[in-house]
Design a protein around this motif. Structure first.
Motif, PDB file in Angstrom:
ATOM      1  N   GLY A   1       0.804  -1.260  -0.069  1.00  0.00           N
ATOM      2  CA  GLY A   1      -0.095   0.157  -0.131  1.00  0.00           C
ATOM      3  C   GLY A   1       1.065   1.463  -0.920  1.00  0.00           C
ATOM      4  O   GLY A   1       2.153   1.075   0.289  1.00  0.00           O
ATOM      5  N   PHE A   2      -0.063   2.247  -0.331  1.00  0.00           N
ATOM      6  CA  PHE A   2       1.043   3.058  -0.077  1.00  0.00           C
ATOM      7  C   PHE A   2       0.702   4.386   1.375  1.00  0.00           C
ATOM      8  O   PHE A   2      -0.039   4.098   1.432  1.00  0.00           O
ATOM      9  CB  PHE A   2       0.597   4.261  -1.540  1.00  0.00           C
ATOM     10  CG  PHE A   2       0.607   4.114  -2.996  1.00  0.00           C
ATOM     11  CD1 PHE A   2       2.228   4.290  -3.548  1.00  0.00           C
ATOM     12  CD2 PHE A   2       0.116   3.150  -4.244  1.00  0.00           C
ATOM     13  CE1 PHE A   2       2.534   3.936  -4.359  1.00  0.00           C
ATOM     14  CE2 PHE A   2       0.576   2.748  -5.086  1.00  0.00           C
ATOM     15  CZ  PHE A   2       2.379   3.188  -4.850  1.00  0.00           C
ATOM     16  N   ASN A   3       1.978   5.149   1.761  1.00  0.00           N
ATOM     17  CA  ASN A   3       1.270   5.972   3.108  1.00  0.00           C
ATOM     18  C   ASN A   3       1.073   6.669   2.296  1.00  0.00           C
ATOM     19  O   ASN A   3       0.733   8.736   2.477  1.00  0.00           O
ATOM     20  CB  ASN A   3       2.777   6.133   3.461  1.00  0.00           C
ATOM     21  CG  ASN A   3       3.224   4.349   4.584  1.00  0.00           C
ATOM     22  OD1 ASN A   3       1.585   3.642   3.345  1.00  0.00           O
ATOM     23  ND2 ASN A   3       3.895   4.563   4.675  1.00  0.00           N
ATOM     24  N   LYS A   4       2.258   7.640   0.662  1.00  0.00           N
ATOM     25  CA  LYS A   4       2.327   8.760   0.628  1.00  0.00           C
ATOM     26  C   LYS A   4       3.163   8.591  -1.224  1.00  0.00           C
ATOM     27  O   LYS A   4       3.754   8.196  -1.407  1.00  0.00           O
ATOM     28  CB  LYS A   4       3.542   9.785   1.436  1.00  0.00           C
ATOM     29  CG  LYS A   4       4.000  10.594   0.658  1.00  0.00           C
ATOM     30  CD  LYS A   4       5.228  11.389   1.477  1.00  0.00           C
ATOM     31  CE  LYS A   4       5.577  12.883   1.335  1.00  0.00           C
ATOM     32  NZ  LYS A   4       6.523  13.388   1.554  1.00  0.00           N
ATOM     33  N   PHE A   5       1.993  10.169  -1.726  1.00  0.00           N
ATOM     34  CA  PHE A   5       2.764   9.613  -3.372  1.00  0.00           C
ATOM     35  C   PHE A   5       2.172  11.009  -3.625  1.00  0.00           C
ATOM     36  O   PHE A   5       1.222  11.552  -3.804  1.00  0.00           O
ATOM     37  CB  PHE A   5       1.699   8.628  -4.153  1.00  0.00           C
ATOM     38  CG  PHE A   5       1.932   9.015  -5.143  1.00  0.00           C
ATOM     39  CD1 PHE A   5       3.266   8.589  -5.873  1.00  0.00           C
ATOM     40  CD2 PHE A   5       1.327   9.539  -6.345  1.00  0.00           C
ATOM     41  CE1 PHE A   5       3.389   7.785  -7.106  1.00  0.00           C
ATOM     42  CE2 PHE A   5       1.005   9.551  -7.557  1.00  0.00           C
ATOM     43  CZ  PHE A   5       2.706   9.001  -7.950  1.00  0.00           C
ATOM     44  N   ASP A   6       3.076  11.721  -3.897  1.00  0.00           N
ATOM     45  CA  ASP A   6       2.813  13.228  -4.842  1.00  0.00           C
ATOM     46  C   ASP A   6       3.535  13.439  -5.999  1.00  0.00           C
ATOM     47  O   ASP A   6       4.900  13.002  -5.337  1.00  0.00           O
ATOM     48  CB  ASP A   6       2.415  14.177  -4.101  1.00  0.00           C
ATOM     49  CG  ASP A   6       4.552  14.467  -3.355  1.00  0.00           C
ATOM     50  OD1 ASP A   6       5.438  15.369  -4.156  1.00  0.00           O
ATOM     51  OD2 ASP A   6       4.428  14.539  -2.226  1.00  0.00           O
ATOM     52  N   ILE A   7       2.734  14.492  -6.605  1.00  0.00           N
ATOM     53  CA  ILE A   7       3.852  14.673  -7.987  1.00  0.00           C
ATOM     54  C   ILE A   7       3.538  15.573  -8.435  1.00  0.00           C
ATOM     55  O   ILE A   7       2.327  15.873  -8.347  1.00  0.00           O
ATOM     56  CB  ILE A   7       3.752  13.228  -9.058  1.00  0.00           C
ATOM     57  CG1 ILE A   7       4.782  13.935 -10.492  1.00  0.00           C
ATOM     58  CG2 ILE A   7       2.654  13.279  -9.599  1.00  0.00           C
ATOM     59  CD1 ILE A   7       5.338  12.596 -11.514  1.00  0.00           C
ATOM     60  N   THR A   8       4.695  16.687  -8.377  1.00  0.00           N
ATOM     61  CA  THR A   8       4.307  18.276  -9.065  1.00  0.00           C
ATOM     62  C   THR A   8       4.471  18.575 -10.745  1.00  0.00           C
ATOM     63  O   THR A   8       6.269  17.934 -10.703  1.00  0.00           O
ATOM     64  CB  THR A   8       4.747  19.092  -8.486  1.00  0.00           C
ATOM     65  OG1 THR A   8       4.337  18.656  -7.186  1.00  0.00           O
ATOM     66  CG2 THR A   8       4.738  20.410  -8.567  1.00  0.00           C
ATOM     67  N   PHE A   9       4.282  18.536 -11.862  1.00  0.00           N
ATOM     68  CA  PHE A   9       4.397  19.059 -12.612  1.00  0.00           C
ATOM     69  C   PHE A   9       4.690  20.471 -13.076  1.00  0.00           C
ATOM     70  O   PHE A   9       3.574  21.323 -12.365  1.00  0.00           O
ATOM     71  CB  PHE A   9       3.233  18.627 -13.833  1.00  0.00           C
ATOM     72  CG  PHE A   9       3.550  16.773 -14.205  1.00  0.00           C
ATOM     73  CD1 PHE A   9       3.959  16.430 -14.799  1.00  0.00           C
ATOM     74  CD2 PHE A   9       2.048  16.587 -12.776  1.00  0.00           C
ATOM     75  CE1 PHE A   9       4.262  15.156 -14.645  1.00  0.00           C
ATOM     76  CE2 PHE A   9       2.780  15.087 -12.971  1.00  0.00           C
ATOM     77  CZ  PHE A   9       2.939  14.598 -13.836  1.00  0.00           C
ATOM     78  N   LYS A  10       5.017  21.302 -13.586  1.00  0.00           N
ATOM     79  CA  LYS A  10       4.973  22.323 -14.195  1.00  0.00           C
ATOM     80  C   LYS A  10       5.674  22.468 -16.145  1.00  0.00           C
ATOM     81  O   LYS A  10       6.417  21.677 -16.099  1.00  0.00           O
ATOM     82  CB  LYS A  10       6.385  22.829 -13.523  1.00  0.00           C
ATOM     83  CG  LYS A  10       6.267  24.621 -13.883  1.00  0.00           C
ATOM     84  CD  LYS A  10       7.191  25.414 -13.201  1.00  0.00           C
ATOM     85  CE  LYS A  10       7.154  26.729 -13.332  1.00  0.00           C
ATOM     86  NZ  LYS A  10       8.046  28.124 -12.390  1.00  0.00           N
ATOM     87  N   GLN A  11       5.038  22.782 -16.319  1.00  0.00           N
ATOM     88  CA  GLN A  11       4.853  23.016 -18.210  1.00  0.00           C
ATOM     89  C   GLN A  11       5.465  21.486 -18.750  1.00  0.00           C
ATOM     90  O   GLN A  11       6.270  20.976 -19.233  1.00  0.00           O
ATOM     91  CB  GLN A  11       5.597  24.036 -18.664  1.00  0.00           C
ATOM     92  CG  GLN A  11       5.596  25.280 -18.443  1.00  0.00           C
ATOM     93  CD  GLN A  11       6.254  26.177 -18.763  1.00  0.00           C
ATOM     94  OE1 GLN A  11       7.626  25.831 -18.803  1.00  0.00           O
ATOM     95  NE2 GLN A  11       6.142  27.121 -18.689  1.00  0.00           N
ATOM     96  N   ASN A  12       4.364  20.473 -17.919  1.00  0.00           N
ATOM     97  CA  ASN A  12       4.553  18.891 -18.089  1.00  0.00           C
ATOM     98  C   ASN A  12       5.924  18.246 -18.324  1.00  0.00           C
ATOM     99  O   ASN A  12       6.466  17.558 -18.347  1.00  0.00           O
ATOM    100  CB  ASN A  12       4.556  18.948 -19.810  1.00  0.00           C
ATOM    101  CG  ASN A  12       2.732  19.186 -20.799  1.00  0.00           C
ATOM    102  OD1 ASN A  12       2.046  19.489 -19.638  1.00  0.00           O
ATOM    103  ND2 ASN A  12       2.865  20.301 -21.624  1.00  0.00           N
ATOM    104  N   LYS A  13       6.460  19.001 -17.288  1.00  0.00           N
ATOM    105  CA  LYS A  13       7.810  18.023 -16.777  1.00  0.00           C
ATOM    106  C   LYS A  13       7.661  18.035 -15.281  1.00  0.00           C
ATOM    107  O   LYS A  13       6.831  18.860 -14.684  1.00  0.00           O
ATOM    108  CB  LYS A  13       9.194  19.261 -16.818  1.00  0.00           C
ATOM    109  CG  LYS A  13       9.461  19.682 -18.262  1.00  0.00           C
ATOM    110  CD  LYS A  13      10.781  20.337 -18.493  1.00  0.00           C
ATOM    111  CE  LYS A  13      11.572  20.432 -19.535  1.00  0.00           C
ATOM    112  NZ  LYS A  13      12.756  20.945 -20.084  1.00  0.00           N
ATOM    113  N   VAL A  14       8.416  17.121 -14.466  1.00  0.00           N
ATOM    114  CA  VAL A  14       8.535  16.634 -13.209  1.00  0.00           C
ATOM    115  C   VAL A  14       9.128  16.947 -13.028  1.00  0.00           C
ATOM    116  O   VAL A  14      10.440  17.929 -13.270  1.00  0.00           O
ATOM    117  CB  VAL A  14       8.356  15.207 -13.022  1.00  0.00           C
ATOM    118  CG1 VAL A  14       8.338  14.511 -11.495  1.00  0.00           C
ATOM    119  CG2 VAL A  14       7.800  13.471 -13.726  1.00  0.00           C
ATOM    120  N   VAL A  15       8.236  18.583 -11.678  1.00  0.00           N
ATOM    121  CA  VAL A  15       9.186  19.331 -11.025  1.00  0.00           C
ATOM    122  C   VAL A  15      10.115  18.276  -9.835  1.00  0.00           C
ATOM    123  O   VAL A  15      10.816  18.919  -9.702  1.00  0.00           O
ATOM    124  CB  VAL A  15       8.951  20.486 -10.848  1.00  0.00           C
ATOM    125  CG1 VAL A  15       9.173  21.634  -9.708  1.00  0.00           C
ATOM    126  CG2 VAL A  15       8.111  20.768 -11.658  1.00  0.00           C
TER     127      VAL A  15
END
Length: 93
Positions: A1-15
């Motif tokens: 299971g997941f405890n944490k999952f976050d992903i931030t994009f800026k102009q179609n790129k992973v920041v």
């Protein structure tokens, strides 16, 4: 299971990204405790396609070569940096 999952994009790129979770496979039993092995997972993705994924076991998982040595693996890491893939481990011998 997941405890944490976050992903931030800026102009179609992973920041930035963070992945944290755990695995417990009932049939994967620790040889000294007899309990299912609990594996913590942590990972990161980077904008250029690089990544790293680390798995750690508590207690450390023993890998034995009888009459030679026992390696108690604490963690193993798989990743990609530029065009190279790597695998690393930490533990006690």
């Amino acid at each position: 299971g997941f405890n944490k999952f976050d992903i931030t994009f800026k102009q179609n790129k992973v920041v930035s990204s963070n992945i944290k979770g755990a695995l417990e496979i009932k049939k994967f039993v620790h040889p000294t405790t007899g309990q299912p092995v609990h594996i913590d997972i942590e990972g990161h993705l980077y904008e250029n396609g690089d990544f790293n994924l680390t798995a750690s076991a508590k207690p450390p998982y023993p890998i034995e070569f009888p009459d030679v040595f026992t390696y108690r693996m604490k963690s193993v890491e798989l990743g990609k940096e530029d065009d190279d893939f790597y695998i690393g481990t930490s533990g006690t011998l």
